[in-house]
Design an enzyme around this catalytic site. Structure first.
Site, PDB file in Angstrom:
ATOM      1  N   GLU A  58       0.828  -1.209   0.000  1.00 32.92           N
ATOM      2  CA  GLU A  58       0.000   0.000   0.000  1.00 32.92           C
ATOM      3  C   GLU A  58       0.865   1.262   0.000  1.00 32.92           C
ATOM      4  OE1 GLU A  58      -2.063  -2.887   2.958  1.00 32.92           O
ATOM      5  OE2 GLU A  58      -0.078  -2.614   2.039  1.00 32.92           O
ATOM      6  N   ASP A 207      23.144 -37.844  -3.098  1.00 34.84           N
ATOM      7  CA  ASP A 207      23.096 -36.976  -4.280  1.00 34.84           C
ATOM      8  C   ASP A 207      24.149 -35.869  -4.245  1.00 34.84           C
ATOM      9  OD1 ASP A 207      20.940 -38.497  -4.978  1.00 34.84           O
ATOM     10  OD2 ASP A 207      19.431 -36.978  -4.510  1.00 34.84           O
TER      11      ASP A 207
END
Length: 374
Positions: A58, A207
């Site tokens: 705003e 991984d």
């Protein structure tokens, strides 16, 4: 601009929601709020909340008006204007001073510090306020913030890449790469949206995962530096050594173990260790973990993990969304599956999903689904 009266508010609120999405990668821990200001059927100012401590949507929009004078204007905002002083002054007070003719709010703020008080302040000042325009869409945009405020839990997405026969890795753990580069890039945007990324020590080790955001500010469409989400790693058995690539990649890390876990690495800057209660199985209590993350203002949690953790998250009813990337390949029965859901003897006990979207990403298919609880 000639708009039918029935679609006037919806049109401009859709523009405010478009503004809100501009802050989706950077506004954590605040909600990514958007605002547009309309005079005589034309948008004269726009704003979105870019980052915590910066001006709210705003205020960004009001600053574009001479003297912050919004008389004769209508203000559209995706979340109720705040009424308390936090890192910034109350937006409701700024709007009262700007004197718009009307304020249209997509939804009331679930934060108990606001929870209708901003709307009341505007109405008490004689400003007309409407609430509920495109509320369902606003709740999707603000989903993480809403769940944290209403349930004390982060909104959780589980991502999984798999072959068409539902396999995520070979029997020896090799999984790079099942999906193509386009799908892997798509996942980077999901990481960037998240307040935190959740995984396990096993995934980090198997991984050699860093789990960071590897997109530039330009790729994310923002002018501020890229925010690295908190990386949350479950390490119940103290398997991480501190020498994994994860620890050499910039960004905050939280390693979580059980009450008796002995961590094998030393504390350092940007790295925190947390011990939580465990269940009879020895696994960290996942609901306690979610509550602890919510206390750290984690709104949206993105998980990239193996089948055990993914299955456990589903079984405990903590998952809000699944992102499944299907590659056009088959890995066979010896390869690892996607979700460890235990032994299911009757079809009525299967995990049901509601498919929300299917779309191609390069040569792969991305499925967005929601777990069904009944």
């Amino acid at each position: 601009m000639n708009l039918p009266a029935a679609g006037y508010d919806e049109f401009f609120m859709a523009e405010a929601l478009r503004e809100a999405r501009k802050g989706q990668y950077s506004s954590h821990p605040n909600p990514n709020v958007g605002c547009v200001i309309v005079r005589d059927g034309e948008i004269v100012a726009r704003g979105f909340h870019a980052q915590a401590g910066g001006p709210h949507a705003e205020i960004v929009a009001l600053e574009q008006l001479p003297g912050r004078d919004a008389r004769g204007c209508m203000v559209y905002v995706t979340l109720e204007p705040c009424s308390h002083t936090g890192r910034t002054p109350p937006c409701a007070d700024a709007l009262v001073q700007a004197r718009p003719q009307r304020v249209v709010v997509a939804m009331q703020d679930p934060n108990p510090r606001v929870a209708g008080r901003g709307i009341e302040r505007l109405r008490a000042a004689g400003i007309e306020v409407s609430v509920g325009t495109l509320e369902a869409e606003a709740r999707r945009v603000h989903a993480g913030f809403i769940k944290r405020m209403e349930q004390g839990l982060p909104w959780l997405r589980v991502k999984m890449a798999m072959s068409l026969d539902g396999r995520t890795a070979l029997h020896n753990g090799l999984s790079q790469w099942i999906t193509g580069p386009e799908a892997r890039r798509d996942v980077q945007f999901l990481r960037a949206r998240a307040s935190a990324v959740l995984s396990s020590a096993l995934t980090v080790i198997d991984d050699d995962a860093s789990l960071n955001v590897r997109l530039s500010a330009e790729e994310l469409g923002q002018s501020i530096p890229v925010r690295q989400p908190l990386r949350v790693i479950l390490d119940t058995h103290g398997e991480l050594t501190g020498k994994e690539r994860l620890f050499d990649t910039p960004g905050p890390i939280l390693v979580v173990g059980g009450e008796a876990t002995e961590f094998a690495f030393a504390e350092r800057e940007g790295l925190e260790r947390l011990r939580l209660p465990t269940e009879a199985s020895g696994r960290v209590d996942l609901r306690a973990l979610m509550q602890a993350l919510a206390e750290r203002e984690i709104n949206e949690l993105h998980s990239e993990c193996g089948r055990r953790l993914a299955g456990a998250l589903l079984r405990t009813g903590l998952v809000d969304e699944l992102k499944l990337y299907l590659a056009p390949s088959l890995l066979g029965d010896a390869a690892r599956g996607a979700f460890d859901l235990g032994e299911i003897d009757i079809l009525s006990d299967r995990q049901r999903l509601q498919i929300l979207e299917m779309r191609p990403i390069g040569s792969d298919i991305r499925i967005t689904a929601r777990p069904q609880t009944a």
